[in-house]
Design an enzyme around this catalytic site. Sequence first.
Site, short mmCIF file in Angstrom:
data_model
loop_
_atom_site.label_atom_id
_atom_site.label_comp_id
_atom_site.label_asym_id
_atom_site.label_seq_id
_atom_site.Cartn_x
_atom_site.Cartn_y
_atom_site.Cartn_z
N GLU A 33 36.85 40.09 46.62
CA GLU A 33 36.37 41.48 46.69
C GLU A 33 35.16 41.62 45.79
O GLU A 33 35.20 41.22 44.62
CB GLU A 33 37.48 42.44 46.25
CG GLU A 33 37.11 43.92 46.36
CD GLU A 33 38.25 44.82 45.87
OE1 GLU A 33 39.40 44.63 46.32
OE2 GLU A 33 37.97 45.70 45.02
N GLU A 89 44.28 42.41 41.58
CA GLU A 89 43.80 42.66 40.22
C GLU A 89 44.93 42.77 39.19
O GLU A 89 44.95 43.68 38.36
CB GLU A 89 42.89 43.90 40.21
CG GLU A 89 41.63 43.67 41.05
CD GLU A 89 40.69 44.86 41.12
OE1 GLU A 89 41.02 45.92 40.56
OE2 GLU A 89 39.61 44.72 41.74
#
Length: 543
Positions: A317, A199
């Site tokens: 994810e 991220e």
Amino acid sequence: MHLRMGFLLFFLMLSSVHGVLAQDLADTTIVVKGTTRIAETYHNFICATVDWWPPEKCNYQQCPWGESSVLNLDLSHPLLTKAIQAFNPLRIRIGGTLQDKVVYDVGNLNSSCLPFKKMAGVLFGFSKGCLPMARWDELNLLFSKTGAFVTFGLNALYGRHQSGNGAWVGAWDPSNARDFIKYTISKKYPIDSWEFGNELSGNGVGASVGAQQYGEDLINLEALVNELYGKSHRKPLIVAPGGFYNQQWYTKFLQVSGSAVVNVVTHHIYNLGAGNDPKLVNKILDPHYLSQTSQTFGNLENTIRKHGPWASAWVGEAGGAYNSGGRLVSDTFINSFWYLDQLGKSAMHNTKAYCRQTLIGGNYGLLNTTTFVPNPDYYSALLWHRLMGKGVLAVDGETSPFLRVYAHCLKGREGIILLVINLSNNTEFRITVQNSMNINLNVREKTIHWNNSFMHGLKRTVSWVGRKASDEEELREEYHLTPKDGYLQSQTMVLNGTPLELTEEGDIPNLEPVLVNVKSPISLDPLSIAFVAFPNFEARACR
């Protein structure tokens, strides 16, 4: 008195009948196009993550992680082994927010190897953590025993420094990763893929790295992997960036890294919002809300096609609701409406693998964090894995937005498999399945000769689904999923009327279908899900 009691019973019976009649019945026809594949997944499309969060990770006055992290999970628990083995094999991604604060206790590491510690005022609220090689050995013993495919998320912030607004600058220092990968190779641990960071794309989540620098670092990672693995036929894939899709950032990092450096482009999805959102249940059952992710899947597919056609797309994810998921939502039956719809939708956009957050840990674990007993989504994932092949087929038909239909080639054998999802709380759908075929091709294959007038009148869409010409009864296989006692937030899933519970020996239960005459419509109750297999469906694309 007797007259009054009789009237009361009659009234109750009438009310009951009225309740039944109040349920709507909708007949619908769908046409499956079995001549060509519109997309393709991996055989091992289903993936689950194991995260780094320690027990002190809390959200909304809850601390739902327990002993479920990479560092403290009970790897010897028999249910953990059995749950993974049932997939034969399961794809596992090791990663998460704290991976960019993990160092590896090997080689020339200059710091002490300490676990994560809750700490105010630092990135993600925790100190740096460390992976001892003894723990890495234990993890790989589990992977070897269960046959898991492993993606490991590397620390992509190592060697950088923070500037401002969450941005991290400077080149990545690969020294610690080099020593870790060398150790992994020396132990002959078969890593499927190395993922770079978590991220950090776009504005990042807590931390970010510019696309130019990130792309340059990927070139260095590829050189490192090539150097260490040499000409090995088991060289792992390079996976990146493991972040939220940002078109400009993703385009830039692919352009900078260049041809064939990145094998897999990953993105994360938490489209349901915060785990404590009081409207979480409503979002899961809202077809218009669920459909919004189609644009993200489509945009990423286009970005890869234009700027990285050598790479594949994965969902790296996805937990539905962020901040550990929704308590008594993400771990209950209702979440399978979101989860299975996501799997179906992403597959239509050539997503090759979909990693669920998590295998265990948080409120969104496929397994209960304390008992390791499977939650409903575990069985949804297992049924998909066993039934849904990698070939994705198109489906046509005038259907309600509350009826979701996804078609794939049947896994491991000829035929097709449908995933049908009923999001309506008051409509039963009766679904007739038709087969759209190239008639000329079909006739040529069967060497059947019909006169021209008959062929002229034969419609392109035909009403049979099998390939037999006899009157012999043909059967399809149905797996109907409902919640126990009709309670949508039950933690027990029911398959064809039987609750899915572990056997007395603690084994995963058998997932058996009911057999139904192929010519009858599929009956799908309100707020239910079904996998429907047609082993005799004539689908050229599935041969």
